[in-house]
Structure formats: structure tokens, C-alpha cells
Motif scaffolding. Structure first.
Motif, PDB file in Angstrom:
ATOM      1  N   ASP A  57       0.818  -1.209   0.000  1.00 52.99           N
ATOM      2  CA  ASP A  57       0.000   0.000   0.000  1.00 52.99           C
ATOM      3  C   ASP A  57       0.857   1.268   0.000  1.00 52.99           C
ATOM      4  O   ASP A  57       0.416   2.321  -0.422  1.00 52.99           O
ATOM      5  CB  ASP A  57      -0.933   0.003   1.217  1.00 52.99           C
ATOM      6  N   ASP A  94       1.278  -0.181 -12.217  1.00 53.13           N
ATOM      7  CA  ASP A  94       0.263   0.853 -12.399  1.00 53.13           C
ATOM      8  C   ASP A  94      -0.782   0.601 -11.324  1.00 53.13           C
ATOM      9  O   ASP A  94      -1.591  -0.315 -11.432  1.00 53.13           O
ATOM     10  CB  ASP A  94      -0.358   0.776 -13.785  1.00 53.13           C
ATOM     11  N   GLY A  95      -0.730   1.384 -10.249  1.00 55.03           N
ATOM     12  CA  GLY A  95      -1.639   1.156  -9.142  1.00 55.03           C
ATOM     13  C   GLY A  95      -1.670   2.310  -8.168  1.00 55.03           C
ATOM     14  O   GLY A  95      -1.150   3.390  -8.432  1.00 55.03           O
ATOM     15  N   SER A  96      -2.254   2.063  -7.020  1.00 48.48           N
ATOM     16  CA  SER A  96      -2.458   3.087  -6.006  1.00 48.48           C
ATOM     17  C   SER A  96      -1.381   3.007  -4.930  1.00 48.48           C
ATOM     18  O   SER A  96      -0.882   1.927  -4.618  1.00 48.48           O
ATOM     19  CB  SER A  96      -3.833   2.873  -5.386  1.00 48.48           C
ATOM     20  N   TYR A  98      -0.230   4.956  -1.030  1.00 44.32           N
ATOM     21  CA  TYR A  98      -0.598   5.838   0.079  1.00 44.32           C
ATOM     22  C   TYR A  98       0.652   6.513   0.624  1.00 44.32           C
ATOM     23  O   TYR A  98       1.611   5.839   1.016  1.00 44.32           O
ATOM     24  CB  TYR A  98      -1.274   5.023   1.188  1.00 44.32           C
ATOM     25  N   ARG A 124      -3.453   9.782  -1.112  1.00 44.41           N
ATOM     26  CA  ARG A 124      -3.523   8.626  -2.002  1.00 44.41           C
ATOM     27  C   ARG A 124      -3.221   9.082  -3.432  1.00 44.41           C
ATOM     28  O   ARG A 124      -3.787  10.063  -3.907  1.00 44.41           O
ATOM     29  CB  ARG A 124      -4.897   7.969  -1.938  1.00 44.41           C
ATOM     30  N   TRP A 125      -2.311   8.349  -4.098  1.00 42.38           N
ATOM     31  CA  TRP A 125      -1.845   8.709  -5.431  1.00 42.38           C
ATOM     32  C   TRP A 125      -1.920   7.512  -6.364  1.00 42.38           C
ATOM     33  O   TRP A 125      -1.746   6.375  -5.946  1.00 42.38           O
ATOM     34  CB  TRP A 125      -0.388   9.174  -5.377  1.00 42.38           C
ATOM     35  N   ARG A 126      -2.175   7.785  -7.614  1.00 40.45           N
ATOM     36  CA  ARG A 126      -2.062   6.771  -8.666  1.00 40.45           C
ATOM     37  C   ARG A 126      -0.608   6.842  -9.129  1.00 40.45           C
ATOM     38  O   ARG A 126      -0.094   7.920  -9.401  1.00 40.45           O
ATOM     39  CB  ARG A 126      -3.010   7.106  -9.811  1.00 40.45           C
ATOM     40  N   LEU A 127       0.057   5.702  -9.206  1.00 39.65           N
ATOM     41  CA  LEU A 127       1.472   5.656  -9.566  1.00 39.65           C
ATOM     42  C   LEU A 127       1.659   4.726 -10.750  1.00 39.65           C
ATOM     43  O   LEU A 127       1.103   3.632 -10.786  1.00 39.65           O
ATOM     44  CB  LEU A 127       2.285   5.141  -8.376  1.00 39.65           C
ATOM     45  N   ARG A 128       2.416   5.185 -11.720  1.00 41.46           N
ATOM     46  CA  ARG A 128       2.773   4.359 -12.866  1.00 41.46           C
ATOM     47  C   ARG A 128       4.279   4.361 -12.994  1.00 41.46           C
ATOM     48  O   ARG A 128       4.899   5.422 -12.992  1.00 41.46           O
ATOM     49  CB  ARG A 128       2.146   4.897 -14.132  1.00 41.46           C
ATOM     50  N   ARG A 146      -0.240  10.734 -10.095  1.00 35.12           N
ATOM     51  CA  ARG A 146      -1.478  11.463 -10.378  1.00 35.12           C
ATOM     52  C   ARG A 146      -2.340  11.385  -9.129  1.00 35.12           C
ATOM     53  O   ARG A 146      -2.565  10.311  -8.569  1.00 35.12           O
ATOM     54  CB  ARG A 146      -2.215  10.860 -11.563  1.00 35.12           C
ATOM     55  N   GLU A 148      -5.300  10.938  -6.668  1.00 34.81           N
ATOM     56  CA  GLU A 148      -6.563  10.212  -6.722  1.00 34.81           C
ATOM     57  C   GLU A 148      -7.625  11.042  -6.012  1.00 34.81           C
ATOM     58  O   GLU A 148      -7.365  11.639  -4.988  1.00 34.81           O
ATOM     59  CB  GLU A 148      -6.447   8.836  -6.060  1.00 34.81           C
TER      60      GLU A 148
END
Length: 149
Positions: A57, A94-96, A98, A124-128, A146, A148
Motif C-alpha cells: 500500500d 500501475d496502481g495506487s 498511500y 492517495r496517489w495513482r502511480l505508474r 497522479r 486520486e
């Protein structure tokens, strides 16, 4: 003193153009695992197990080339208009994620080399994460954050 040129664009409109690079770091790692995410401790049970990336997480681990070259990492902030990582790179995560204190860390898994960037915003962030070698010997990575909602 020379005059500073006046900005003639629209700052709000320019924000939506796409991802903006907010940091870049050349990292030397002794261990073939690079850690991305929270400045907190990495869980002991988080392991790559033959894959190029693994996540919890709060962290993403990425297999990289150790003790041979500097690992080039570019950090981007995506404002919702899409991701423009190097097209020759392969996405390995490519996921979330914290980030409790809104700081993002790039470093080796042992914590000997690390770069910390305050990114503000939500927790909480979207990470790629995309790398130049998904087979486990990456020498370069593009990391895109990005927020969330």
C-alpha cells in the motif's frame, strides 16, 4: 539587471497539457532493488519473487541494475491529461499508493541512497512506473504520479 521576460501563456490552461517533470535523479544502488514510495519502513514480506516490480500500500519495489551504472529516474506529475513516459519503456507497475506525509522517496531498498520530494496534495496517489528493461536489469525509470480523488 536584465529584464525578466513576461510569461504570455495561460498558466491554468498550460497545467492541463500533460505530465510535468518535477524531479530527476541519478541513483547509485548497491542492491538490485529500487524502492519508491513512502519514507516509512518497507514491509519485510514485500519481495519481487522473479517479477520486475512488487508493491504494498505504501511502496513499490523495482528490479534494477546494481553497482554497474547510475539508475536514471524521472519523476512526473500528471494533472489528468495522460501519461507521456518514454515510449520505449515498459510499464511494470500501475496502481495506487498511500503517502501519509505527502513525501515521495526514490532510493535503494537498504536506504543508503535516497532522494525525497515533497509532493503535497492528497495522501492517495495513482502511480505508474515504466522501465527500460522489464527483465529485471533496468537502468532508467519514468515514474508518474497522479492525485486520486
Amino acid at each position: 539587471m536584465p529584464a525578466v521576460p513576461e510569461y504570455v501563456g495561460n498558466l491554468e490552461a498550460d497545467r492541463g497539457v500533460g505530465p510535468v517533470q518535477i524531479a530527476g535523479v541519478d541513483l547509485y544502488v548497491n542492491n538490485p532493488i529500487m524502492a519508491l514510495g513512502s519514507p516509512d519502513w518497507i514491509r519485510d514480506d514485500l519481495a519481487l519473487e522473479g517479477t520486475p516490480a512488487a508493491s504494498s500500500d505504501t511502496h513499490v519495489l523495482v528490479r534494477v541494475q546494481a553497482q554497474v551504472v547510475l539508475i536514471k529516474v524521472r519523476l512526473f506529475m500528471d494533472h489528468g491529461q495522460g501519461v507521456a513516459a518514454d515510449p520505449s519503456f515498459t510499464t511494470v507497475f500501475d496502481g495506487s499508493l498511500y503517502l501519509a506525509d505527502r513525501r515521495f522517496v526514490i532510493g535503494d531498498v537498504l536506504g543508503e541512497s535516497r532522494f525525497v520530494k515533497y509532493i503535497g496534495g492528497p495522501q492517495r496517489w495513482r502511480l505508474r512506473v515504466a522501465v527500460d528493461d522489464p527483465e529485471g536489469y533496468a537502468r532508467a525509470a519514468d515514474v508518474v504520479l497522479r492525485a486520486e480523488e
